[in-house]
Design a protein around this motif. Structure first.
Motif, PDB file in Angstrom:
ATOM      1  N   ILE A 213      -5.081 -14.294   4.468  1.00 10.38           N
ATOM      2  CA  ILE A 213      -5.384 -13.599   6.093  1.00 10.38           C
ATOM      3  C   ILE A 213      -4.296 -12.871   6.279  1.00 10.38           C
ATOM      4  CG2 ILE A 213      -5.688 -13.960   8.585  1.00 10.38           C
ATOM      5  CD1 ILE A 213      -7.444 -16.598   7.498  1.00 10.38           C
ATOM      6  N   LEU A 214      -4.428 -11.829   6.747  1.00  7.43           N
ATOM      7  CA  LEU A 214      -3.394 -10.518   7.261  1.00  7.43           C
ATOM      8  C   LEU A 214      -2.579 -11.239   8.478  1.00  7.43           C
ATOM      9  CD1 LEU A 214      -1.718  -7.908   6.647  1.00  7.43           C
ATOM     10  CD2 LEU A 214      -3.544  -7.043   7.999  1.00  7.43           C
ATOM     11  N   ILE A 215      -1.079 -11.412   8.473  1.00  7.44           N
ATOM     12  CA  ILE A 215      -0.513 -12.049   9.641  1.00  7.44           C
ATOM     13  C   ILE A 215       0.478 -10.998  10.223  1.00  7.44           C
ATOM     14  CG2 ILE A 215      -0.753 -14.172   9.201  1.00  7.44           C
ATOM     15  CD1 ILE A 215       2.122 -14.379   8.423  1.00  7.44           C
ATOM     16  N   GLN A 216       0.927  -9.890   9.324  1.00 10.09           N
ATOM     17  CA  GLN A 216       1.857  -8.792   9.860  1.00 10.09           C
ATOM     18  C   GLN A 216       1.930  -7.766   8.906  1.00 10.09           C
ATOM     19  OE1 GLN A 216       3.371  -7.454  12.406  1.00 10.09           O
ATOM     20  NE2 GLN A 216       4.839  -8.901  13.039  1.00 10.09           N
ATOM     21  N   SER A 217       2.493  -6.719   9.307  1.00  6.75           N
ATOM     22  CA  SER A 217       2.558  -5.523   8.267  1.00  6.75           C
ATOM     23  C   SER A 217       4.046  -4.831   8.810  1.00  6.75           C
ATOM     24  CB  SER A 217       1.303  -4.427   8.601  1.00  6.75           C
ATOM     25  OG  SER A 217      -0.064  -5.036   8.102  1.00  6.75           O
ATOM     26  N   PHE A 218       4.517  -4.169   7.803  1.00  4.85           N
ATOM     27  CA  PHE A 218       5.741  -3.453   7.727  1.00  4.85           C
ATOM     28  C   PHE A 218       5.643  -2.212   7.186  1.00  4.85           C
ATOM     29  CE2 PHE A 218       6.960  -8.074   7.411  1.00  4.85           C
ATOM     30  CZ  PHE A 218       7.405  -8.147   8.818  1.00  4.85           C
ATOM     31  N   ASP A 219       6.063  -1.046   7.973  1.00  2.00           N
ATOM     32  CA  ASP A 219       6.305   0.167   7.429  1.00  2.00           C
ATOM     33  C   ASP A 219       7.391   0.490   6.661  1.00  2.00           C
ATOM     34  OD1 ASP A 219       3.649   1.142   8.239  1.00  2.00           O
ATOM     35  OD2 ASP A 219       4.256   1.483  10.165  1.00  2.00           O
ATOM     36  N   ILE A 220       7.524   0.830   5.368  1.00  2.00           N
ATOM     37  CA  ILE A 220       8.577   1.099   4.697  1.00  2.00           C
ATOM     38  C   ILE A 220       8.770   2.662   4.758  1.00  2.00           C
ATOM     39  CG2 ILE A 220      10.020   1.173   2.556  1.00  2.00           C
ATOM     40  CD1 ILE A 220       9.408  -1.612   3.746  1.00  2.00           C
ATOM     41  N   GLU A 221       9.872   3.109   5.532  1.00  2.00           N
ATOM     42  CA  GLU A 221      10.328   4.715   5.636  1.00  2.00           C
ATOM     43  C   GLU A 221      11.749   4.803   4.876  1.00  2.00           C
ATOM     44  OE1 GLU A 221      10.142   5.683   9.629  1.00  2.00           O
ATOM     45  OE2 GLU A 221       7.913   6.260   9.742  1.00  2.00           O
ATOM     46  N   ASP A 222      11.944   6.042   4.458  1.00  2.00           N
ATOM     47  CA  ASP A 222      13.181   6.304   3.820  1.00  2.00           C
ATOM     48  C   ASP A 222      13.586   7.745   4.320  1.00  2.00           C
ATOM     49  OD1 ASP A 222      15.639   6.077   2.613  1.00  2.00           O
ATOM     50  OD2 ASP A 222      14.938   5.356   0.764  1.00  2.00           O
ATOM     51  N   GLU A 223      14.751   8.254   4.443  1.00  4.99           N
ATOM     52  CA  GLU A 223      15.178   9.596   4.307  1.00  4.99           C
ATOM     53  C   GLU A 223      15.317  10.025   2.757  1.00  4.99           C
ATOM     54  OE1 GLU A 223      18.301  12.825   6.481  1.00  4.99           O
ATOM     55  OE2 GLU A 223      18.289  10.522   7.046  1.00  4.99           O
ATOM     56  N   VAL A 224      14.617  10.817   2.306  1.00  2.34           N
ATOM     57  CA  VAL A 224      14.406  11.179   0.816  1.00  2.34           C
ATOM     58  C   VAL A 224      15.221  12.389   0.500  1.00  2.34           C
ATOM     59  CG1 VAL A 224      12.775  11.733  -1.139  1.00  2.34           C
ATOM     60  CG2 VAL A 224      12.161   9.959   0.793  1.00  2.34           C
ATOM     61  N   HIS A 225      16.204  12.405  -0.278  1.00  2.00           N
ATOM     62  CA  HIS A 225      17.127  13.878  -0.652  1.00  2.00           C
ATOM     63  C   HIS A 225      16.845  13.734  -2.257  1.00  2.00           C
ATOM     64  CE1 HIS A 225      18.973  14.299   3.181  1.00  2.00           C
ATOM     65  NE2 HIS A 225      19.089  12.983   3.148  1.00  2.00           N
ATOM     66  N   ILE A 226      15.985  14.633  -2.799  1.00  2.00           N
ATOM     67  CA  ILE A 226      15.862  14.796  -4.220  1.00  2.00           C
ATOM     68  C   ILE A 226      15.932  16.331  -4.455  1.00  2.00           C
ATOM     69  CG2 ILE A 226      14.315  14.496  -6.202  1.00  2.00           C
ATOM     70  CD1 ILE A 226      12.710  12.101  -4.546  1.00  2.00           C
TER      71      ILE A 226
ATOM     72  N   GLU B  76       0.814  -1.149  -0.072  1.00  2.00           N
ATOM     73  CA  GLU B  76       0.084  -0.008   0.051  1.00  2.00           C
ATOM     74  C   GLU B  76       0.989   1.236   0.056  1.00  2.00           C
ATOM     75  OE1 GLU B  76      -2.547  -0.354   3.575  1.00  2.00           O
ATOM     76  OE2 GLU B  76      -3.631  -2.147   2.994  1.00  2.00           O
ATOM     77  N   LEU B  77       0.997   2.021  -1.258  1.00  2.00           N
ATOM     78  CA  LEU B  77       2.028   3.185  -1.100  1.00  2.00           C
ATOM     79  C   LEU B  77       1.022   4.259  -0.540  1.00  2.00           C
ATOM     80  CD1 LEU B  77       3.157   2.751  -4.866  1.00  2.00           C
ATOM     81  CD2 LEU B  77       4.493   2.450  -2.648  1.00  2.00           C
ATOM     82  N   ASN B  78       1.922   5.046   0.153  1.00  2.10           N
ATOM     83  CA  ASN B  78       1.345   6.310   0.895  1.00  2.10           C
ATOM     84  C   ASN B  78       1.590   7.312  -0.049  1.00  2.10           C
ATOM     85  OD1 ASN B  78       0.449   5.023   3.293  1.00  2.10           O
ATOM     86  ND2 ASN B  78       2.561   5.231   4.165  1.00  2.10           N
ATOM     87  N   GLU B  79       2.308   7.349  -1.056  1.00  5.13           N
ATOM     88  CA  GLU B  79       2.665   8.679  -1.925  1.00  5.13           C
ATOM     89  C   GLU B  79       2.400   7.937  -3.404  1.00  5.13           C
ATOM     90  OE1 GLU B  79       3.138  11.598  -0.732  1.00  5.13           O
ATOM     91  OE2 GLU B  79       3.433  11.018   1.096  1.00  5.13           O
TER      92      GLU B  79
ATOM     93  N   ALA C 185       5.378   3.502   2.376  1.00  9.42           N
ATOM     94  CA  ALA C 185       4.513   2.428   1.974  1.00  9.42           C
ATOM     95  C   ALA C 185       4.322   1.591   3.146  1.00  9.42           C
ATOM     96  CB  ALA C 185       5.188   1.635   0.781  1.00  9.42           C
ATOM     97  N   LYS C 186       3.203   0.851   3.181  1.00  8.45           N
ATOM     98  CA  LYS C 186       3.128  -0.327   4.054  1.00  8.45           C
ATOM     99  C   LYS C 186       3.021  -1.537   3.390  1.00  8.45           C
ATOM    100  CE  LYS C 186      -0.385  -1.289   7.780  1.00  8.45           C
ATOM    101  NZ  LYS C 186      -1.501  -0.840   8.307  1.00  8.45           N
ATOM    102  N   VAL C 187       3.668  -2.408   3.851  1.00 13.63           N
ATOM    103  CA  VAL C 187       3.680  -3.854   3.346  1.00 13.63           C
ATOM    104  C   VAL C 187       2.883  -4.811   4.205  1.00 13.63           C
ATOM    105  CG1 VAL C 187       5.113  -5.797   2.351  1.00 13.63           C
ATOM    106  CG2 VAL C 187       5.774  -3.542   2.155  1.00 13.63           C
ATOM    107  N   ASN C 188       1.883  -5.568   3.811  1.00 17.57           N
ATOM    108  CA  ASN C 188       1.081  -6.469   4.514  1.00 17.57           C
ATOM    109  C   ASN C 188       1.354  -7.753   3.995  1.00 17.57           C
ATOM    110  OD1 ASN C 188      -0.590  -4.198   5.797  1.00 17.57           O
ATOM    111  ND2 ASN C 188      -1.758  -4.104   3.665  1.00 17.57           N
ATOM    112  N   VAL C 189       1.603  -8.911   4.873  1.00 16.83           N
ATOM    113  CA  VAL C 189       2.078 -10.066   4.613  1.00 16.83           C
ATOM    114  C   VAL C 189       0.848 -10.964   4.829  1.00 16.83           C
ATOM    115  CG1 VAL C 189       3.618 -11.945   5.337  1.00 16.83           C
ATOM    116  CG2 VAL C 189       4.210  -9.555   5.521  1.00 16.83           C
TER     117      VAL C 189
END
Length: 420
Positions: free
Chosen positions: A390-403, A364-367, A381-385
């Motif tokens: 059936i959903l068993i776990q979720s991970f948030d993907i964060e990054d320090e973005v320099h553009i 699931e992309l947040n942007e 983003a949020k990655v659902n496993v």
């Protein structure tokens, strides 16, 4: 916008639970304790639980928090194990019928000896002596205990004293004690050098460790027992065993049992739950280090696409139990670590753990895009496993973005390109 892993199928293991819900369905009537839980420390997932948020007297399991704070102070350089302190009148708080090292006012003792007395002997005088040394007085240390509990997310807990003496406003839960055990083993692993000791003596007072599982299972190295009439027999048990994963070679589970009927029974129940957890669940890497998750279009920059990548491997705990019947812990074969089930003729059959099955990920992309200039940490983003859908776990993907923003000339060139 391009999602590269919106639906990834991996050879893995199956479970059928919600996020943070129990992975194994154990019949609570088959577990002779008032409350219990099994926690995987690597993933933070609950494997199985019953009454795990019920507020109960933790008794001497409270001393895990005292040791946790003391070991954090050692790590910070505010204490040393070799430091000798002089016992103060605070030791007189301890009543004659409480567990103790029998410290006398004016007696000198090292921090190392106090920690051993606290964890192995479950000494109440060691608890209050350490409390006073660290915070200046016992009430201030109790406030520190509650601050640490809040920081660890122990929402079912309130401490009123360091040793775990029964008081109306001194309570915790199996879930919270497991969280504390997770923090102890991961943040202050020095604790395990004490909790694995089979015995400890001080001034001719000899004490055998009351964690009976230490004698029978070499993989067990902690954590803490507790008993009062109000609490019943409590045990926080942990072990480390091979995981089969290169990224995390040791797998540590924590079992907390509260309100068992005897010291022998709490050890038996906790060890069964521990072995069941290891036999019928497994940790699995579902996202590899630097794995590409998605690509986001970038506006007003020479960089066309930003790569969303995992910053570290992500591990989930999955279930290997694939039978609709709840597990009967009393029918668990301790020797072979296998669940037994009666068939239609009353004969026992073995339910073997699954070997492999499939999981999949959903992103699931947040942007939808990124606009330059940009320099900040973004939750991308949020990655659902999922397993068995059936959903068993979720991970948030964060990054320090320099553009960096493209120059006016570079943007002009891009505009001309769009024309042709």
């Amino acid at each position: 916008m391009k999602i590269l892993t919106s639906f990834i199928t991996l050879m893995s293991l199956v479970c059928s639970t919600l996020v943070n819900a129990a992975l194994l369905d154990i019949n609570p009537l088959s577990v002779e304790a008032e409350a219990w839980t099994i926690l995987d420390t690597q993933t933070g997932q609950t494997i199985a639980e019953y009454n795990s948020h019920a507020q109960r007297a933790p008794a001497s399991m409270t001393k895990m928090m005292v040791a946790y704070i003391a070991l954090k102070e050692l790590k910070a350089g505010h204490l040393t194990k070799e430091e000798i302190i002089t016992a103060t009148p605070v030791v007189k708080m301890v009543q004659w019928d409480e567990s103790q090292m029998y410290l006398k006012q004016g007696e000198q003792i090292s921090i190392d000896q106090l920690l051993a007395g606290l964890i192995v002997m479950s000494a109440n005088d060691a608890a209050v002596t350490l409390a006073e040394r660290i915070s200046g007085n016992v009430p201030a240390f109790v406030a520190r205990m509650n601050q640490e509990a809040q920081a660890l997310g122990m929402k079912d807990t309130h401490f009123a004293n360091p040793p775990g003496v029964t008081m109306p406003d001194h309570f915790s839960s199996a879930h919270d004690m497991a969280l504390l055990g997770q923090a102890v083993t991961m943040q202050t692993p020095e604790y395990l050098h004490y909790s694995v000791l089979p015995s400890f003596s001080y001034n001719q007072h000899f004490h055998h460790a009351t964690n009976l599982v230490l004698k029978s299972d070499p993989s067990v190295d902690g954590l803490k027992t507790g008993f009062t009439k109000a609490a019943g027999y409590n045990l926080a048990l942990t072990a480390h065993r091979p995981s089969g994963l290169i990224e995390s070679p040791d797998r540590r589970l924590i079992v907390v049992v509260m309100g068992a009927k005897s010291g022998v029974k709490r050890a038996e129940i906790a060890h069964k739950l521990l072995n069941l957890g290891y036999a019928y669940t497994r940790d699995e890497i579902v996202i590899k280090d630097k794995q590409l998750i998605a690509e986001l279009p970038v506006i007003k920059s020479t960089l066309k696409m930003f790569k969303v990548e995992a910053k570290k491997p992500q591990i989930v705990t999955t279930s290997l139990y694939n039978d609709p019947t709840p597990i009967d812990l009393m029918a668990f074969d301790v020797v072979n670590s296998r669940v037994m089930k009666s068939d239609a003729n009353g004969l026992l059959t073995v339910i073997h753990p699954l070997v492999t099955t499939q999981t999949h990920l959903n992103v699931e992309l947040n942007e939808t895009s990124l606009t330059a200039p940009l320099e900040k940490i973004i939750h991308l983003a949020k990655v659902n496993v999922y397993q068995n859908n059936i959903l068993i776990q979720s991970f948030d993907i964060e990054d320090e973005v320099h553009i960096e923003q493209a120059s006016w000339f570079e943007r002009l060139l891009e505009w001309f390109k769009t024309l042709f």
